[in-house]
Design a protein around this motif. Structure first.
Motif, mmCIF file in Angstrom:
data_model
loop_
_atom_site.group_PDB
_atom_site.id
_atom_site.type_symbol
_atom_site.label_atom_id
_atom_site.label_comp_id
_atom_site.label_asym_id
_atom_site.label_seq_id
_atom_site.Cartn_x
_atom_site.Cartn_y
_atom_site.Cartn_z
ATOM 1 N N LEU A 23 0.841 -1.207 0.000
ATOM 2 C CA LEU A 23 0.000 0.000 0.000
ATOM 3 C C LEU A 23 0.875 1.255 0.000
ATOM 4 N N GLN A 24 1.925 1.237 0.816
ATOM 5 C CA GLN A 24 2.777 2.415 0.933
ATOM 6 C C GLN A 24 3.631 2.621 -0.312
ATOM 7 N N GLU A 25 4.121 1.543 -0.893
ATOM 8 C CA GLU A 25 4.910 1.665 -2.123
ATOM 9 C C GLU A 25 4.046 2.212 -3.255
ATOM 10 N N LYS A 26 2.785 1.809 -3.291
ATOM 11 C CA LYS A 26 1.862 2.287 -4.316
ATOM 12 C C LYS A 26 1.251 3.649 -3.955
ATOM 13 N N ARG A 27 1.625 4.207 -2.824
ATOM 14 C CA ARG A 27 1.121 5.500 -2.332
ATOM 15 C C ARG A 27 -0.398 5.546 -2.281
ATOM 16 N N LEU A 28 -0.987 4.463 -1.759
ATOM 17 C CA LEU A 28 -2.440 4.409 -1.586
ATOM 18 C C LEU A 28 -2.740 4.722 -0.116
ATOM 19 N N PRO A 29 -3.398 5.862 0.148
ATOM 20 C CA PRO A 29 -3.650 6.225 1.543
ATOM 21 C C PRO A 29 -4.627 5.256 2.217
ATOM 22 N N PHE A 30 -4.422 5.000 3.506
ATOM 23 C CA PHE A 30 -5.339 4.113 4.238
ATOM 24 C C PHE A 30 -5.305 4.465 5.721
ATOM 25 N N SER A 31 -6.445 4.230 6.379
ATOM 26 C CA SER A 31 -6.424 4.371 7.831
ATOM 27 C C SER A 31 -6.245 2.980 8.430
ATOM 28 N N GLU A 32 -5.777 2.959 9.681
ATOM 29 C CA GLU A 32 -5.402 1.686 10.289
ATOM 30 C C GLU A 32 -6.322 1.326 11.450
ATOM 31 N N LYS A 194 21.932 -8.803 3.719
ATOM 32 C CA LYS A 194 21.964 -7.589 4.535
ATOM 33 C C LYS A 194 21.895 -6.340 3.641
ATOM 34 N N THR A 195 22.687 -6.345 2.569
ATOM 35 C CA THR A 195 22.685 -5.199 1.651
ATOM 36 C C THR A 195 21.294 -4.998 1.039
ATOM 37 N N TRP A 196 20.684 -6.119 0.622
ATOM 38 C CA TRP A 196 19.313 -6.075 0.076
ATOM 39 C C TRP A 196 18.352 -5.499 1.110
ATOM 40 N N TYR A 197 18.493 -5.914 2.365
ATOM 41 C CA TYR A 197 17.585 -5.448 3.419
ATOM 42 C C TYR A 197 17.806 -3.960 3.706
ATOM 43 N N VAL A 198 19.055 -3.507 3.658
ATOM 44 C CA VAL A 198 19.343 -2.073 3.864
ATOM 45 C C VAL A 198 18.665 -1.250 2.760
ATOM 46 N N ARG A 199 18.733 -1.733 1.518
ATOM 47 C CA ARG A 199 18.080 -1.021 0.405
ATOM 48 C C ARG A 199 16.579 -0.889 0.648
ATOM 49 N N LEU A 200 15.986 -1.956 1.159
ATOM 50 C CA LEU A 200 14.541 -1.903 1.439
ATOM 51 C C LEU A 200 14.241 -0.991 2.622
ATOM 52 N N LYS A 201 15.071 -1.115 3.658
ATOM 53 C CA LYS A 201 14.875 -0.345 4.893
ATOM 54 C C LYS A 201 14.928 1.160 4.624
ATOM 55 N N CYS A 202 15.694 1.558 3.607
ATOM 56 C CA CYS A 202 15.851 2.981 3.283
ATOM 57 C C CYS A 202 14.685 3.523 2.454
ATOM 58 N N ARG A 203 13.824 2.669 1.938
ATOM 59 C CA ARG A 203 12.709 3.150 1.120
ATOM 60 C C ARG A 203 11.631 3.783 1.997
ATOM 61 N N PRO A 204 10.975 4.828 1.472
ATOM 62 C CA PRO A 204 9.900 5.462 2.253
ATOM 63 C C PRO A 204 8.816 4.482 2.709
ATOM 64 N N CYS A 205 8.495 3.482 1.884
ATOM 65 C CA CYS A 205 7.432 2.534 2.245
ATOM 66 C C CYS A 205 7.748 1.782 3.528
ATOM 67 N N ARG A 207 9.397 2.992 6.240
ATOM 68 C CA ARG A 207 9.522 3.796 7.464
ATOM 69 C C ARG A 207 8.484 3.497 8.545
ATOM 70 N N PRO A 208 7.186 3.416 8.164
ATOM 71 C CA PRO A 208 6.188 3.160 9.215
ATOM 72 C C PRO A 208 6.466 1.872 10.008
ATOM 73 N N LEU A 209 7.028 0.858 9.337
ATOM 74 C CA LEU A 209 7.319 -0.397 10.030
ATOM 75 C C LEU A 209 8.398 -0.205 11.096
ATOM 76 N N LEU A 210 9.325 0.710 10.817
ATOM 77 C CA LEU A 210 10.447 0.914 11.745
ATOM 78 C C LEU A 210 10.023 1.676 13.004
ATOM 79 N N THR A 211 8.873 2.340 12.938
ATOM 80 C CA THR A 211 8.391 3.060 14.126
ATOM 81 C C THR A 211 7.394 2.212 14.931
ATOM 82 N N ASP A 212 7.052 1.024 14.426
ATOM 83 C CA ASP A 212 6.140 0.130 15.174
ATOM 84 C C ASP A 212 6.741 -0.239 16.533
ATOM 85 N N ARG A 213 5.901 -0.151 17.566
ATOM 86 C CA ARG A 213 6.294 -0.637 18.895
ATOM 87 C C ARG A 213 5.093 -1.330 19.485
ATOM 88 N N TRP A 214 5.336 -2.375 20.294
ATOM 89 C CA TRP A 214 4.214 -3.006 20.984
ATOM 90 C C TRP A 214 4.550 -3.098 22.465
#
Lengths: 228, 228
Positions: A23-32, A194-205, A207-214
Protein backbone atom coordinates in the motif's frame (compact mmCIF):
# COMPACT_ATOMS: atom_id res chain seq x y z
CA UNK A 1 -14.77 9.57 -6.11
CA UNK A 2 -12.15 8.93 -3.43
CA UNK A 3 -11.86 5.43 -2.02
CA UNK A 4 -12.07 5.29 1.78
CA UNK A 5 -9.62 2.56 2.69
CA UNK A 6 -9.08 0.84 6.05
CA UNK A 7 -6.52 -1.84 6.82
CA UNK A 8 -7.24 -4.11 9.78
CA UNK A 9 -3.85 -5.38 10.89
CA UNK A 10 -1.45 -6.16 13.70
CA UNK A 11 1.88 -4.29 13.55
CA UNK A 12 4.06 -7.36 14.18
CA UNK A 13 2.15 -9.73 11.90
CA UNK A 14 4.32 -10.55 8.85
CA UNK A 15 1.30 -11.02 6.53
CA UNK A 16 -0.01 -7.59 7.54
CA UNK A 17 3.41 -6.03 6.94
CA UNK A 18 3.51 -7.32 3.34
CA UNK A 19 0.28 -5.51 2.64
CA UNK A 20 1.36 -2.30 4.39
CA UNK A 21 4.55 -2.26 2.29
CA UNK A 22 2.52 -2.72 -0.91
CA UNK A 23 0.00 0.00 0.00
CA UNK A 24 2.78 2.41 0.93
CA UNK A 25 4.91 1.67 -2.12
CA UNK A 26 1.86 2.29 -4.32
CA UNK A 27 1.12 5.50 -2.33
CA UNK A 28 -2.44 4.41 -1.59
CA UNK A 29 -3.65 6.22 1.54
CA UNK A 30 -5.34 4.11 4.24
CA UNK A 31 -6.42 4.37 7.83
CA UNK A 32 -5.40 1.69 10.29
CA UNK A 33 -7.41 -0.47 12.65
CA UNK A 34 -5.09 -2.39 14.96
CA UNK A 35 -6.44 -5.89 15.70
CA UNK A 36 -5.46 -7.97 18.74
CA UNK A 37 -6.14 -11.09 16.66
CA UNK A 38 -5.20 -13.55 19.42
CA UNK A 39 -8.20 -12.29 21.46
CA UNK A 40 -10.43 -13.33 18.52
CA UNK A 41 -12.42 -10.09 18.30
CA UNK A 42 -15.90 -10.58 16.87
CA UNK A 43 -15.61 -7.46 14.71
CA UNK A 44 -12.66 -9.08 12.91
CA UNK A 45 -14.42 -12.46 12.55
CA UNK A 46 -17.36 -10.60 10.98
CA UNK A 47 -15.01 -9.41 8.22
CA UNK A 48 -12.89 -12.57 7.91
CA UNK A 49 -14.33 -15.93 9.08
CA UNK A 50 -10.79 -17.22 9.79
CA UNK A 51 -10.28 -14.35 12.24
CA UNK A 52 -6.88 -13.54 10.75
CA UNK A 53 -5.21 -10.30 9.74
CA UNK A 54 -4.78 -8.49 7.37
CA UNK A 55 -8.20 -7.42 6.08
CA UNK A 56 -8.62 -4.51 3.66
CA UNK A 57 -11.94 -2.66 3.45
CA UNK A 58 -12.48 -0.23 0.55
CA UNK A 59 -15.55 2.00 0.46
CA UNK A 60 -16.22 3.67 -2.86
CA UNK A 61 -19.49 5.56 -2.65
CA UNK A 62 -22.23 3.04 -1.98
CA UNK A 63 -20.11 -0.04 -2.70
CA UNK A 64 -17.86 -1.79 -0.21
CA UNK A 65 -15.19 -4.34 -1.06
CA UNK A 66 -13.78 -6.59 1.67
CA UNK A 67 -10.52 -8.37 0.86
CA UNK A 68 -9.11 -10.89 3.34
CA UNK A 69 -5.51 -12.00 3.81
CA UNK A 70 -2.29 -11.35 1.99
CA UNK A 71 -2.76 -13.32 -1.25
CA UNK A 72 -6.16 -11.81 -2.12
CA UNK A 73 -5.15 -8.29 -1.02
CA UNK A 74 -1.89 -8.19 -2.98
CA UNK A 75 -3.55 -9.47 -6.17
CA UNK A 76 -6.45 -7.04 -5.69
CA UNK A 77 -4.10 -4.07 -5.28
CA UNK A 78 -2.08 -5.10 -8.32
CA UNK A 79 -5.19 -5.44 -10.51
CA UNK A 80 -6.91 -2.27 -9.35
CA UNK A 81 -3.94 0.02 -8.86
CA UNK A 82 -1.32 -1.08 -11.40
CA UNK A 83 0.73 2.14 -11.18
CA UNK A 84 3.98 1.31 -9.41
CA UNK A 85 3.68 -2.38 -10.35
CA UNK A 86 4.80 -5.03 -7.88
CA UNK A 87 4.63 -7.87 -10.40
CA UNK A 88 6.88 -7.91 -13.47
CA UNK A 89 5.54 -7.98 -17.03
CA UNK A 90 8.02 -10.78 -17.67
CA UNK A 91 6.06 -14.02 -17.14
CA UNK A 92 8.90 -15.92 -15.48
CA UNK A 93 9.66 -13.12 -13.02
CA UNK A 94 5.96 -12.60 -12.37
CA UNK A 95 5.59 -16.30 -11.49
CA UNK A 96 8.74 -16.16 -9.37
CA UNK A 97 7.42 -13.26 -7.26
CA UNK A 98 4.23 -15.21 -6.57
CA UNK A 99 6.16 -18.39 -5.80
CA UNK A 100 8.26 -16.49 -3.23
CA UNK A 101 5.18 -14.94 -1.70
CA UNK A 102 3.57 -18.38 -1.23
CA UNK A 103 6.87 -19.85 -0.02
CA UNK A 104 7.15 -17.30 2.80
CA UNK A 105 3.50 -17.59 3.79
CA UNK A 106 3.68 -21.41 3.92
CA UNK A 107 7.19 -22.88 4.29
CA UNK A 108 8.91 -19.99 6.07
CA UNK A 109 5.91 -19.40 8.30
CA UNK A 110 5.72 -23.06 9.39
CA UNK A 111 9.45 -23.70 9.74
CA UNK A 112 10.67 -20.38 11.18
CA UNK A 113 7.81 -18.26 12.57
CA UNK A 114 6.10 -21.36 13.98
CA UNK A 115 9.07 -21.52 16.37
CA UNK A 116 10.75 -18.09 16.67
CA UNK A 117 7.67 -15.84 16.64
CA UNK A 118 5.58 -18.32 18.57
CA UNK A 119 8.12 -18.47 21.37
CA UNK A 120 9.18 -14.82 21.45
CA UNK A 121 6.00 -12.98 20.49
CA UNK A 122 2.83 -15.07 20.72
CA UNK A 123 3.67 -16.50 24.14
CA UNK A 124 4.06 -12.95 25.46
CA UNK A 125 0.87 -11.71 23.81
CA UNK A 126 -1.15 -14.60 25.22
CA UNK A 127 0.67 -14.99 28.54
CA UNK A 128 1.92 -18.43 27.45
CA UNK A 129 5.12 -18.48 29.54
CA UNK A 130 8.79 -18.12 28.64
CA UNK A 131 10.40 -19.22 25.35
CA UNK A 132 11.36 -22.87 25.01
CA UNK A 133 15.06 -23.17 24.12
CA UNK A 134 14.68 -26.26 21.92
CA UNK A 135 11.98 -24.59 19.84
CA UNK A 136 14.07 -21.42 19.53
CA UNK A 137 17.03 -23.46 18.29
CA UNK A 138 14.87 -25.29 15.71
CA UNK A 139 13.58 -21.92 14.46
CA UNK A 140 17.07 -20.40 14.26
CA UNK A 141 18.38 -23.43 12.31
CA UNK A 142 15.50 -23.21 9.83
CA UNK A 143 16.06 -19.45 9.49
CA UNK A 144 19.71 -20.01 8.55
CA UNK A 145 18.67 -22.60 5.95
CA UNK A 146 16.25 -20.14 4.38
CA UNK A 147 18.75 -17.25 4.52
CA UNK A 148 21.27 -19.38 2.66
CA UNK A 149 18.77 -19.82 -0.19
CA UNK A 150 18.05 -16.07 -0.25
CA UNK A 151 21.77 -15.27 -0.21
CA UNK A 152 22.31 -17.53 -3.25
CA UNK A 153 19.44 -15.90 -5.13
CA UNK A 154 20.79 -12.41 -4.44
CA UNK A 155 24.17 -13.49 -5.83
CA UNK A 156 22.65 -13.60 -9.31
CA UNK A 157 19.65 -11.27 -9.11
CA UNK A 158 19.04 -7.59 -8.47
CA UNK A 159 15.87 -8.17 -6.46
CA UNK A 160 14.54 -11.51 -5.18
CA UNK A 161 12.30 -12.30 -8.16
CA UNK A 162 14.63 -10.79 -10.78
CA UNK A 163 15.21 -7.31 -12.16
CA UNK A 164 12.58 -5.34 -10.26
CA UNK A 165 11.21 -4.87 -6.77
CA UNK A 166 8.18 -7.17 -6.31
CA UNK A 167 5.81 -8.73 -3.82
CA UNK A 168 8.51 -11.41 -3.43
CA UNK A 169 10.82 -8.84 -1.77
CA UNK A 170 7.98 -7.57 0.39
CA UNK A 171 7.10 -11.10 1.51
CA UNK A 172 10.70 -11.78 2.53
CA UNK A 173 11.22 -8.36 4.14
CA UNK A 174 7.93 -8.53 6.03
CA UNK A 175 8.88 -11.83 7.63
CA UNK A 176 12.52 -10.97 8.29
CA UNK A 177 11.65 -7.55 9.73
CA UNK A 178 9.48 -9.07 12.48
CA UNK A 179 12.23 -11.53 13.39
CA UNK A 180 14.64 -8.57 13.31
CA UNK A 181 12.41 -6.72 15.80
CA UNK A 182 13.41 -9.44 18.26
CA UNK A 183 17.07 -9.28 17.15
CA UNK A 184 17.21 -12.82 15.78
CA UNK A 185 18.45 -12.34 12.19
CA UNK A 186 22.17 -13.25 11.83
CA UNK A 187 22.80 -10.51 9.23
CA UNK A 188 26.59 -10.70 9.60
CA UNK A 189 26.73 -14.17 8.01
CA UNK A 190 24.62 -13.18 4.98
CA UNK A 191 26.18 -10.01 3.49
CA UNK A 192 24.19 -9.90 0.24
CA UNK A 193 20.93 -10.35 2.12
CA UNK A 194 21.96 -7.59 4.54
CA UNK A 195 22.68 -5.20 1.65
CA UNK A 196 19.31 -6.08 0.08
CA UNK A 197 17.58 -5.45 3.42
CA UNK A 198 19.34 -2.07 3.86
CA UNK A 199 18.08 -1.02 0.40
CA UNK A 200 14.54 -1.90 1.44
CA UNK A 201 14.88 -0.35 4.89
CA UNK A 202 15.85 2.98 3.28
CA UNK A 203 12.71 3.15 1.12
CA UNK A 204 9.90 5.46 2.25
CA UNK A 205 7.43 2.53 2.24
CA UNK A 206 9.45 0.88 5.01
CA UNK A 207 9.52 3.80 7.46
CA UNK A 208 6.19 3.16 9.22
CA UNK A 209 7.32 -0.40 10.03
CA UNK A 210 10.45 0.91 11.75
CA UNK A 211 8.39 3.06 14.13
CA UNK A 212 6.14 0.13 15.17
CA UNK A 213 6.29 -0.64 18.90
CA UNK A 214 4.21 -3.01 20.98
CA UNK A 215 3.72 -2.64 24.74
CA UNK A 216 6.04 -4.87 26.75
CA UNK A 217 8.22 -5.71 23.75
CA UNK A 218 11.20 -3.44 23.18
CA UNK A 219 12.75 -3.91 19.75
CA UNK A 220 16.39 -4.95 19.36
CA UNK A 221 18.92 -2.05 19.26
CA UNK A 222 19.45 -2.05 15.50
CA UNK A 223 15.82 -2.61 14.54
CA UNK A 224 15.28 0.95 13.23
CA UNK A 225 18.96 1.64 12.50
CA UNK A 226 19.56 2.20 8.76
CA UNK A 227 23.31 1.68 9.15
CA UNK A 228 23.66 -1.48 11.25
CA UNK B 1 1.76 -21.20 -32.33
CA UNK B 2 0.68 -24.05 -30.04
CA UNK B 3 1.89 -23.99 -26.47
CA UNK B 4 3.56 -27.22 -25.36
CA UNK B 5 2.45 -27.59 -21.78
CA UNK B 6 3.72 -30.03 -19.11
CA UNK B 7 2.46 -30.32 -15.56
CA UNK B 8 4.83 -31.86 -13.02
CA UNK B 9 2.61 -33.24 -10.31
CA UNK B 10 1.77 -36.04 -7.90
CA UNK B 11 -1.74 -37.53 -8.32
CA UNK B 12 -2.61 -37.48 -4.60
CA UNK B 13 -1.16 -34.02 -3.87
CA UNK B 14 -4.04 -31.57 -3.16
CA UNK B 15 -2.13 -28.56 -4.55
CA UNK B 16 -1.49 -30.45 -7.81
CA UNK B 17 -5.15 -31.43 -8.03
CA UNK B 18 -6.29 -27.79 -7.85
CA UNK B 19 -4.17 -27.01 -10.88
CA UNK B 20 -5.32 -30.10 -12.81
CA UNK B 21 -8.95 -29.10 -12.20
CA UNK B 22 -8.26 -25.56 -13.45
CA UNK B 23 -6.40 -26.77 -16.57
CA UNK B 24 -9.14 -29.27 -17.37
CA UNK B 25 -12.00 -26.83 -16.73
CA UNK B 26 -10.30 -24.34 -19.06
CA UNK B 27 -9.73 -27.16 -21.62
CA UNK B 28 -6.02 -26.45 -21.82
CA UNK B 29 -4.24 -29.60 -23.01
CA UNK B 30 -1.15 -30.69 -21.06
CA UNK B 31 1.11 -33.68 -20.70
CA UNK B 32 1.87 -35.07 -17.27
CA UNK B 33 5.11 -35.77 -15.50
CA UNK B 34 4.45 -37.67 -12.27
CA UNK B 35 6.86 -36.60 -9.51
CA UNK B 36 7.72 -38.73 -6.46
CA UNK B 37 8.35 -35.50 -4.56
CA UNK B 38 9.24 -37.24 -1.25
CA UNK B 39 12.32 -38.72 -2.97
CA UNK B 40 13.45 -35.13 -3.70
CA UNK B 41 14.26 -35.68 -7.41
CA UNK B 42 16.93 -33.30 -8.70
CA UNK B 43 15.02 -32.71 -11.92
CA UNK B 44 12.14 -31.25 -9.87
CA UNK B 45 14.46 -29.14 -7.66
CA UNK B 46 15.98 -27.71 -10.87
CA UNK B 47 12.53 -26.36 -11.76
CA UNK B 48 11.37 -25.41 -8.25
CA UNK B 49 13.98 -24.75 -5.54
CA UNK B 50 11.47 -25.80 -2.83
CA UNK B 51 11.19 -29.23 -4.50
CA UNK B 52 7.40 -29.13 -4.30
CA UNK B 53 4.67 -29.95 -6.81
CA UNK B 54 2.90 -28.68 -8.89
CA UNK B 55 5.15 -27.05 -11.49
CA UNK B 56 3.82 -25.95 -14.88
CA UNK B 57 6.18 -25.61 -17.85
CA UNK B 58 4.91 -23.87 -20.98
CA UNK B 59 7.00 -23.86 -24.16
CA UNK B 60 5.88 -21.41 -26.80
CA UNK B 61 8.34 -21.48 -29.68
CA UNK B 62 11.70 -20.35 -28.31
CA UNK B 63 10.37 -19.05 -24.99
CA UNK B 64 9.79 -21.17 -21.89
CA UNK B 65 7.79 -20.11 -18.86
CA UNK B 66 8.18 -22.02 -15.59
CA UNK B 67 5.47 -21.47 -13.00
CA UNK B 68 5.82 -23.04 -9.56
CA UNK B 69 3.12 -23.98 -7.05
CA UNK B 70 -0.61 -23.47 -6.90
CA UNK B 71 -0.90 -19.73 -6.24
CA UNK B 72 1.37 -18.66 -9.11
CA UNK B 73 -0.02 -21.27 -11.52
CA UNK B 74 -3.69 -20.44 -10.90
CA UNK B 75 -3.10 -16.69 -11.30
CA UNK B 76 -1.00 -17.29 -14.42
CA UNK B 77 -3.71 -19.44 -16.03
CA UNK B 78 -6.39 -16.88 -15.17
CA UNK B 79 -4.37 -14.00 -16.66
CA UNK B 80 -3.25 -15.81 -19.80
CA UNK B 81 -6.31 -17.93 -20.54
CA UNK B 82 -9.30 -15.95 -19.25
CA UNK B 83 -11.90 -17.92 -21.25
CA UNK B 84 -13.87 -20.04 -18.77
CA UNK B 85 -12.98 -17.67 -15.91
CA UNK B 86 -12.33 -19.13 -12.47
CA UNK B 87 -12.39 -15.74 -10.73
CA UNK B 88 -15.55 -13.62 -10.68
CA UNK B 89 -15.71 -10.10 -12.13
CA UNK B 90 -17.40 -9.08 -8.86
CA UNK B 91 -14.61 -7.77 -6.63
CA UNK B 92 -15.97 -9.25 -3.40
CA UNK B 93 -16.46 -12.72 -4.90
CA UNK B 94 -13.07 -12.50 -6.60
CA UNK B 95 -11.43 -11.74 -3.23
CA UNK B 96 -13.43 -14.50 -1.56
CA UNK B 97 -12.23 -17.14 -4.03
CA UNK B 98 -8.62 -16.14 -3.36
CA UNK B 99 -9.19 -16.10 0.40
CA UNK B 100 -10.56 -19.65 0.23
CA UNK B 101 -7.66 -20.79 -1.90
CA UNK B 102 -5.14 -19.43 0.65
CA UNK B 103 -7.21 -20.80 3.55
CA UNK B 104 -7.06 -24.35 2.19
CA UNK B 105 -3.38 -24.15 1.32
CA UNK B 106 -2.48 -22.82 4.78
CA UNK B 107 -5.04 -23.50 7.55
CA UNK B 108 -6.63 -26.64 6.15
CA UNK B 109 -3.29 -28.04 5.08
CA UNK B 110 -1.75 -27.52 8.54
CA UNK B 111 -4.74 -28.58 10.63
CA UNK B 112 -6.16 -31.46 8.58
CA UNK B 113 -3.66 -32.75 5.99
CA UNK B 114 -0.78 -32.35 8.45
CA UNK B 115 -2.44 -35.16 10.40
CA UNK B 116 -4.72 -37.21 8.10
CA UNK B 117 -2.61 -37.27 4.93
CA UNK B 118 0.64 -37.43 6.84
CA UNK B 119 -0.49 -40.52 8.72
CA UNK B 120 -2.37 -42.31 5.95
CA UNK B 121 -0.42 -41.33 2.84
CA UNK B 122 3.03 -39.89 3.52
CA UNK B 123 3.97 -42.56 6.04
CA UNK B 124 3.18 -45.22 3.42
CA UNK B 125 5.05 -43.40 0.67
CA UNK B 126 8.15 -42.99 2.80
CA UNK B 127 7.90 -46.24 4.79
CA UNK B 128 7.29 -44.26 7.98
CA UNK B 129 5.28 -46.92 9.84
CA UNK B 130 1.60 -47.24 10.70
CA UNK B 131 -0.79 -44.33 11.37
CA UNK B 132 -0.80 -42.84 14.86
CA UNK B 133 -4.33 -42.91 16.30
CA UNK B 134 -4.02 -39.67 18.26
CA UNK B 135 -2.87 -37.79 15.17
CA UNK B 136 -5.68 -39.31 13.10
CA UNK B 137 -8.23 -38.18 15.71
CA UNK B 138 -6.82 -34.63 15.76
CA UNK B 139 -7.04 -34.51 11.97
CA UNK B 140 -10.61 -35.84 11.91
CA UNK B 141 -11.72 -33.29 14.54
CA UNK B 142 -10.18 -30.43 12.55
CA UNK B 143 -11.80 -31.76 9.35
CA UNK B 144 -15.25 -31.67 11.00
CA UNK B 145 -14.63 -28.09 12.16
CA UNK B 146 -13.74 -27.03 8.62
CA UNK B 147 -16.67 -28.96 7.08
CA UNK B 148 -19.07 -27.14 9.41
CA UNK B 149 -17.82 -23.79 8.05
CA UNK B 150 -18.19 -25.01 4.45
CA UNK B 151 -21.69 -26.35 5.19
CA UNK B 152 -22.73 -22.93 6.56
CA UNK B 153 -21.35 -21.16 3.49
CA UNK B 154 -23.21 -23.49 1.12
CA UNK B 155 -26.44 -22.74 2.98
CA UNK B 156 -26.39 -19.21 1.52
CA UNK B 157 -24.28 -19.52 -1.62
CA UNK B 158 -24.47 -21.36 -4.93
CA UNK B 159 -20.75 -22.07 -5.08
CA UNK B 160 -18.19 -21.53 -2.29
CA UNK B 161 -17.14 -18.00 -3.26
CA UNK B 162 -20.62 -16.90 -4.41
CA UNK B 163 -22.57 -17.20 -7.66
CA UNK B 164 -20.04 -18.94 -9.87
CA UNK B 165 -17.62 -21.84 -9.85
CA UNK B 166 -14.15 -20.55 -8.87
CA UNK B 167 -10.67 -21.51 -7.70
CA UNK B 168 -12.22 -21.53 -4.20
CA UNK B 169 -14.30 -24.60 -5.11
CA UNK B 170 -11.30 -26.26 -6.74
CA UNK B 171 -9.16 -25.63 -3.65
CA UNK B 172 -11.78 -27.21 -1.38
CA UNK B 173 -12.53 -30.11 -3.75
CA UNK B 174 -8.85 -30.83 -4.35
CA UNK B 175 -8.20 -31.21 -0.63
CA UNK B 176 -11.39 -33.10 0.20
CA UNK B 177 -10.98 -35.47 -2.75
CA UNK B 178 -7.62 -36.72 -1.49
CA UNK B 179 -9.04 -37.28 2.00
CA UNK B 180 -11.98 -39.02 0.29
CA UNK B 181 -9.55 -41.35 -1.51
CA UNK B 182 -8.78 -42.72 1.96
CA UNK B 183 -12.48 -42.76 2.91
CA UNK B 184 -12.18 -40.19 5.71
CA UNK B 185 -14.77 -37.54 4.76
CA UNK B 186 -17.96 -37.86 6.90
CA UNK B 187 -20.25 -36.80 4.01
CA UNK B 188 -23.41 -38.05 5.75
CA UNK B 189 -23.21 -35.33 8.41
CA UNK B 190 -22.77 -32.49 5.88
CA UNK B 191 -25.57 -32.86 3.29
CA UNK B 192 -25.08 -29.50 1.51
CA UNK B 193 -21.36 -30.12 1.18
CA UNK B 194 -22.09 -33.60 -0.17
CA UNK B 195 -24.47 -32.17 -2.82
CA UNK B 196 -21.87 -29.56 -3.78
CA UNK B 197 -19.21 -32.30 -4.08
CA UNK B 198 -21.49 -34.47 -6.25
CA UNK B 199 -21.97 -31.51 -8.62
CA UNK B 200 -18.21 -31.14 -8.91
CA UNK B 201 -17.59 -34.87 -9.19
CA UNK B 202 -19.95 -35.02 -12.20
CA UNK B 203 -18.05 -32.35 -14.15
CA UNK B 204 -15.75 -33.52 -16.96
CA UNK B 205 -12.80 -31.70 -15.32
CA UNK B 206 -13.08 -34.02 -12.32
CA UNK B 207 -12.98 -37.35 -14.19
CA UNK B 208 -9.19 -37.76 -14.43
CA UNK B 209 -8.93 -37.39 -10.63
CA UNK B 210 -11.39 -40.23 -10.10
CA UNK B 211 -9.24 -42.64 -12.12
CA UNK B 212 -6.07 -41.83 -10.13
CA UNK B 213 -4.58 -44.85 -8.36
CA UNK B 214 -1.30 -45.21 -6.52
CA UNK B 215 0.47 -48.52 -5.99
CA UNK B 216 -0.22 -50.04 -2.58
CA UNK B 217 -3.07 -47.64 -1.84
CA UNK B 218 -6.53 -48.83 -2.84
CA UNK B 219 -9.09 -46.01 -2.78
CA UNK B 220 -12.19 -46.24 -0.56
CA UNK B 221 -15.21 -47.96 -2.17
CA UNK B 222 -17.13 -44.77 -3.01
CA UNK B 223 -14.13 -42.75 -4.18
CA UNK B 224 -15.11 -42.85 -7.88
CA UNK B 225 -18.83 -43.44 -7.29
CA UNK B 226 -20.93 -40.51 -8.57
CA UNK B 227 -23.97 -41.65 -6.56
CA UNK B 228 -22.65 -42.35 -3.04
Amino acid sequence: MTIERTLHHFPLDPASRQVRLALQEKRLPFSEQIERYWERPESLAALNPSGLTPVLVEKDGASTVIVCESHAILEHLEERFPDTPLLSKDLNQRAEARRLSQWFEQQFDAEVNGFLLREKMEKRLTGGGSPDHGAMRAGRDALRRHLRVIEDMLGVRNWLAGDDLSIGDFAAAAHLSVIDYFGDVPWRDFPLTKTWYVRLKCRPCFRPLLTDRWMGMTPATDYDNLDF
